[in-house]
Design a protein around this motif. Structure first.
Motif, PDB file in Angstrom:
ATOM      1  N   VAL A   1      -5.210   6.117   0.266  1.00 28.70           N
ATOM      2  CA  VAL A   1      -4.392   4.837   0.260  1.00 28.70           C
ATOM      3  C   VAL A   1      -4.611   3.951  -1.207  1.00 28.70           C
ATOM      4  O   VAL A   1      -5.581   3.741  -1.616  1.00 28.70           O
ATOM      5  N   ILE A   2      -3.463   4.072  -1.749  1.00 28.41           N
ATOM      6  CA  ILE A   2      -3.128   3.088  -2.946  1.00 28.41           C
ATOM      7  C   ILE A   2      -2.921   1.542  -2.937  1.00 28.41           C
ATOM      8  O   ILE A   2      -1.819   1.370  -2.164  1.00 28.41           O
ATOM      9  N   HIS A   3      -3.627   0.715  -3.252  1.00 27.78           N
ATOM     10  CA  HIS A   3      -3.350  -0.634  -3.140  1.00 27.78           C
ATOM     11  C   HIS A   3      -2.723  -1.018  -4.180  1.00 27.78           C
ATOM     12  O   HIS A   3      -3.358  -1.738  -5.195  1.00 27.78           O
ATOM     13  N   ALA A   4      -1.448  -0.868  -4.307  1.00 25.83           N
ATOM     14  CA  ALA A   4      -0.504  -1.429  -5.449  1.00 25.83           C
ATOM     15  C   ALA A   4      -0.858  -2.830  -5.788  1.00 25.83           C
ATOM     16  O   ALA A   4      -0.924  -3.528  -6.856  1.00 25.83           O
ATOM     17  N   LEU A   5      -0.460  -3.683  -4.534  1.00 28.89           N
ATOM     18  CA  LEU A   5      -0.741  -5.021  -4.528  1.00 28.89           C
ATOM     19  C   LEU A   5      -1.902  -5.412  -3.391  1.00 28.89           C
ATOM     20  O   LEU A   5      -1.767  -4.760  -2.167  1.00 28.89           O
TER      21      LEU A   5
ATOM     22  N   GLY B   1       0.367  -7.701 -17.755  1.00 26.81           N
ATOM     23  CA  GLY B   1      -0.784  -6.796 -17.293  1.00 26.81           C
ATOM     24  C   GLY B   1      -0.567  -5.515 -17.846  1.00 26.81           C
ATOM     25  O   GLY B   1       0.640  -5.051 -18.015  1.00 26.81           O
ATOM     26  N   PRO B   2      -1.679  -4.806 -17.925  1.00 28.49           N
ATOM     27  CA  PRO B   2      -1.826  -3.254 -18.385  1.00 28.49           C
ATOM     28  C   PRO B   2      -0.806  -2.427 -17.381  1.00 28.49           C
ATOM     29  O   PRO B   2      -0.587  -2.870 -16.227  1.00 28.49           O
ATOM     30  N   SER B   3      -0.672  -1.316 -17.718  1.00 30.43           N
ATOM     31  CA  SER B   3      -0.039  -0.496 -16.957  1.00 30.43           C
ATOM     32  C   SER B   3      -0.761  -0.040 -15.750  1.00 30.43           C
ATOM     33  O   SER B   3      -1.960   0.162 -15.565  1.00 30.43           O
ATOM     34  N   GLY B   4      -0.099   0.049 -14.580  1.00 27.81           N
ATOM     35  CA  GLY B   4      -0.699   0.246 -13.113  1.00 27.81           C
ATOM     36  C   GLY B   4      -1.220  -0.969 -12.634  1.00 27.81           C
ATOM     37  O   GLY B   4      -1.825  -0.999 -11.574  1.00 27.81           O
ATOM     38  N   SER B   5      -0.940  -2.135 -13.111  1.00 24.90           N
ATOM     39  CA  SER B   5      -1.749  -3.376 -12.546  1.00 24.90           C
ATOM     40  C   SER B   5      -0.961  -4.042 -11.515  1.00 24.90           C
ATOM     41  O   SER B   5      -1.429  -4.878 -10.607  1.00 24.90           O
ATOM     42  N   GLY B   6       0.371  -3.582 -11.019  1.00 29.08           N
ATOM     43  CA  GLY B   6       0.883  -4.017 -10.033  1.00 29.08           C
ATOM     44  C   GLY B   6       2.282  -4.853 -10.422  1.00 29.08           C
ATOM     45  O   GLY B   6       2.769  -5.477  -9.685  1.00 29.08           O
ATOM     46  N   LYS B   7       2.607  -4.908 -11.753  1.00 27.44           N
ATOM     47  CA  LYS B   7       3.703  -5.642 -12.130  1.00 27.44           C
ATOM     48  C   LYS B   7       5.053  -5.030 -11.478  1.00 27.44           C
ATOM     49  O   LYS B   7       5.832  -5.983 -11.156  1.00 27.44           O
ATOM     50  N   SER B   8       5.493  -3.874 -11.686  1.00 22.58           N
ATOM     51  CA  SER B   8       6.750  -3.438 -10.996  1.00 22.58           C
ATOM     52  C   SER B   8       6.810  -3.564  -9.510  1.00 22.58           C
ATOM     53  O   SER B   8       7.841  -3.968  -8.963  1.00 22.58           O
ATOM     54  N   THR B   9       5.599  -3.440  -8.919  1.00 28.16           N
ATOM     55  CA  THR B   9       5.692  -3.561  -7.458  1.00 28.16           C
ATOM     56  C   THR B   9       5.927  -4.859  -7.190  1.00 28.16           C
ATOM     57  O   THR B   9       6.714  -5.115  -6.212  1.00 28.16           O
ATOM     58  N   THR B  10       5.174  -5.839  -7.923  1.00 29.93           N
ATOM     59  CA  THR B  10       5.624  -7.370  -7.577  1.00 29.93           C
ATOM     60  C   THR B  10       7.228  -7.768  -7.918  1.00 29.93           C
ATOM     61  O   THR B  10       7.727  -8.418  -7.106  1.00 29.93           O
TER      62      THR B  10
ATOM     63  N   GLU C   1       0.880  -1.188   0.075  1.00 31.80           N
ATOM     64  CA  GLU C   1       0.087   0.020   0.036  1.00 31.80           C
ATOM     65  C   GLU C   1       0.837   1.149  -0.020  1.00 31.80           C
ATOM     66  O   GLU C   1       1.908   1.239   0.594  1.00 31.80           O
ATOM     67  N   TYR C   2       0.314   2.088  -0.781  1.00 33.72           N
ATOM     68  CA  TYR C   2       1.083   3.367  -0.698  1.00 33.72           C
ATOM     69  C   TYR C   2       0.000   4.600  -0.007  1.00 33.72           C
ATOM     70  O   TYR C   2      -0.995   4.618  -0.695  1.00 33.72           O
ATOM     71  N   ASP C   3       0.537   5.199   0.996  1.00 34.68           N
ATOM     72  CA  ASP C   3      -0.367   6.142   1.462  1.00 34.68           C
ATOM     73  C   ASP C   3       0.228   7.542   0.942  1.00 34.68           C
ATOM     74  O   ASP C   3       1.116   8.114   1.467  1.00 34.68           O
ATOM     75  N   LEU C   4      -0.780   8.259   0.215  1.00 37.74           N
ATOM     76  CA  LEU C   4      -0.591   9.490  -0.469  1.00 37.74           C
ATOM     77  C   LEU C   4      -1.564  10.541   0.322  1.00 37.74           C
ATOM     78  O   LEU C   4      -2.402  11.053  -0.366  1.00 37.74           O
ATOM     79  N   GLY C   5      -0.782  10.477   1.318  1.00 38.81           N
ATOM     80  CA  GLY C   5      -1.246  11.945   2.285  1.00 38.81           C
ATOM     81  C   GLY C   5      -3.008  11.539   2.428  1.00 38.81           C
ATOM     82  O   GLY C   5      -3.807  12.484   1.972  1.00 38.81           O
TER      83      GLY C   5
HETATM   84  P1  ADP Z   1       2.938  -1.649 -13.351  1.00 34.53           P
HETATM   85  O1  ADP Z   1       4.162  -1.958 -13.334  1.00 34.53           O
HETATM   86  O2  ADP Z   1       1.914  -2.682 -13.702  1.00 34.53           O
HETATM   87  O3  ADP Z   1       2.564  -0.320 -14.511  1.00 34.53           O
HETATM   88  P2  ADP Z   1       2.871  -0.291 -10.802  1.00 34.53           P
HETATM   89  O4  ADP Z   1       3.207  -1.671  -9.941  1.00 34.53           O
HETATM   90  O5  ADP Z   1       4.088   0.275 -11.165  1.00 34.53           O
HETATM   91  O6  ADP Z   1       2.135  -1.086 -12.016  1.00 34.53           O
HETATM   92  O7  ADP Z   1       1.822   0.231  -9.900  1.00 34.53           O
HETATM   93  C1  ADP Z   1       0.540  -0.251  -9.420  1.00 34.53           C
HETATM   94  C2  ADP Z   1      -0.184   0.892  -8.732  1.00 34.53           C
HETATM   95  O8  ADP Z   1       0.518   1.329  -7.570  1.00 34.53           O
HETATM   96  C3  ADP Z   1      -0.430   1.887  -9.679  1.00 34.53           C
HETATM   97  O9  ADP Z   1      -1.823   2.623  -9.384  1.00 34.53           O
HETATM   98  C4  ADP Z   1       0.711   3.156  -9.359  1.00 34.53           C
HETATM   99  O10 ADP Z   1       0.315   4.275  -9.795  1.00 34.53           O
HETATM  100  C5  ADP Z   1       0.939   2.792  -7.761  1.00 34.53           C
HETATM  101  N1  ADP Z   1       2.114   3.086  -7.309  1.00 34.53           N
HETATM  102  C6  ADP Z   1       3.348   2.503  -7.645  1.00 34.53           C
HETATM  103  N2  ADP Z   1       4.404   2.761  -7.260  1.00 34.53           N
HETATM  104  C7  ADP Z   1       3.916   4.353  -6.480  1.00 34.53           C
HETATM  105  C8  ADP Z   1       4.556   4.774  -5.421  1.00 34.53           C
HETATM  106  N3  ADP Z   1       5.935   4.925  -5.351  1.00 34.53           N
HETATM  107  N4  ADP Z   1       3.777   5.827  -4.762  1.00 34.53           N
HETATM  108  C9  ADP Z   1       2.414   5.779  -4.980  1.00 34.53           C
HETATM  109  N5  ADP Z   1       1.614   4.975  -5.868  1.00 34.53           N
HETATM  110  C10 ADP Z   1       2.353   4.119  -6.562  1.00 34.53           C
END
Ligand code: ADP
Length: 251
Positions: A28-32, A49-58, A21-25
């Protein structure tokens, strides 16, 4: 640690109900949002998966570059969940060979020295280092380019140097982030052929990509959507390329 090993001896990666989770003040963004899967030794997996789906976070969690907010991650029998930054870095260096979209090679440094670098960090003796770096470069077909610097090599060749560097400490996992994102079609095929060859030799590979052509080379595709796994299945249409390695360094 021993318990984990005996529970699932061949698992390289185990994720159990992982959240990030990312807390943006206030928001809360549930990235995973509750991700569970395991990767066994010798598998070749594409995370798509599409952009923003959580690949990079994983990828960041798997690569020990980031910690889950909750849930559990076990890498090669080591529970990563509560490790300190230093232990995390050690584990990352020992266990994982990274391959990045933009190669991340040191610019003023030869192919040979780039490949030797991880062994310097690991404290491998100079003569052994040299020998193993030369072997690794030969394995990716660059034996006659070892003294060239990155700007004297094509994109495909630079990525082959990066793959040799990723392999040289004999990691349990090769983790590649959009490894062909900066390459033309020909070099892409070549690099995918090289990954296939490495997988046939028993290496476990996880590739993060949004390109269907690239994912199509894997044995198994895990698809993400909105921070969750949408599907996780064997790849029915796996593309097999003839590997363009050994004795070649053009391309
Ligand atoms: P992908 O790699 O599939 O494009 P990400 O894992 O980068 O997806 O992102 C998943 C979600 O988490 C998106 O909604 C993204 O905006 C959010 N996110 C990723 N990194 C951050 C961060 N450092 N701070 C806030 N939100 C983030």
């Amino acid at each position: 640690m021993m318990n984990e090993q005996s529970m699932n001896e061949l698992a390289i990666i185990v994720l159990e109900d992982v959240t990030r989770e990312y807390d943006l003040g206030g928001q809360v963004i549930h990235a995973l949002d509750g991700v569970s899967f395991a990767v066994q030794q010798g598998e070749y997996v594409a995370i798509m998966g599409p952009s923003g789906s959580g690949k990079s976070t994983t990828m960041n969690v798997i690569g020990c570059l980031d910690l889950a907010s909750s849930g559990r991650y076990v890498l090669d029998g080591y529970d990563v969940t509560h490790l300190s930054e230093d232990d995390l870095a050690d584990l990352r260096n020992q266990k994982i060979g990274f391959v990045f979209q933009n190669f991340n090679l040191l610019a003023r440094t030869t192919a040979l020295e780039n490949v030797e670098l991880p062994m310097m960090y690991a404290g491998v003796a100079a003569t052994v280092r040299r020998k193993r770096a030369l072997e690794a470069l030969e394995r990716v077909g660059l034996q006659d380019r070892v003294h060239n610097r990155p700007n004297e090599l094509s994109g495909g060749q630079q990525q082959r140097v990066a793959i040799a560097r990723a392999m040289v400490n004999r990691p349990v996992l090769i983790l590649a982030d959009e490894p062909t994102g900066a390459l033309d079609t020909h070099s892409t095929e070549e690099i995918m052929g090289l990954f296939e060859e490495l997988n046939r030799q028993g290496n476990t590979i996880v590739i993060v990509t949004h390109e269907a052509d690239v994912g199509a080379h894997a044995d198994r595709i895990i698809r993400f959507r909105d921070g969750r796994i949408e599907s996780d299945a064997p790849n029915p249409r796996r593309i097999v390329t003839m590997p363009a390695v050994r004795g070649r360094s053009d391309g």
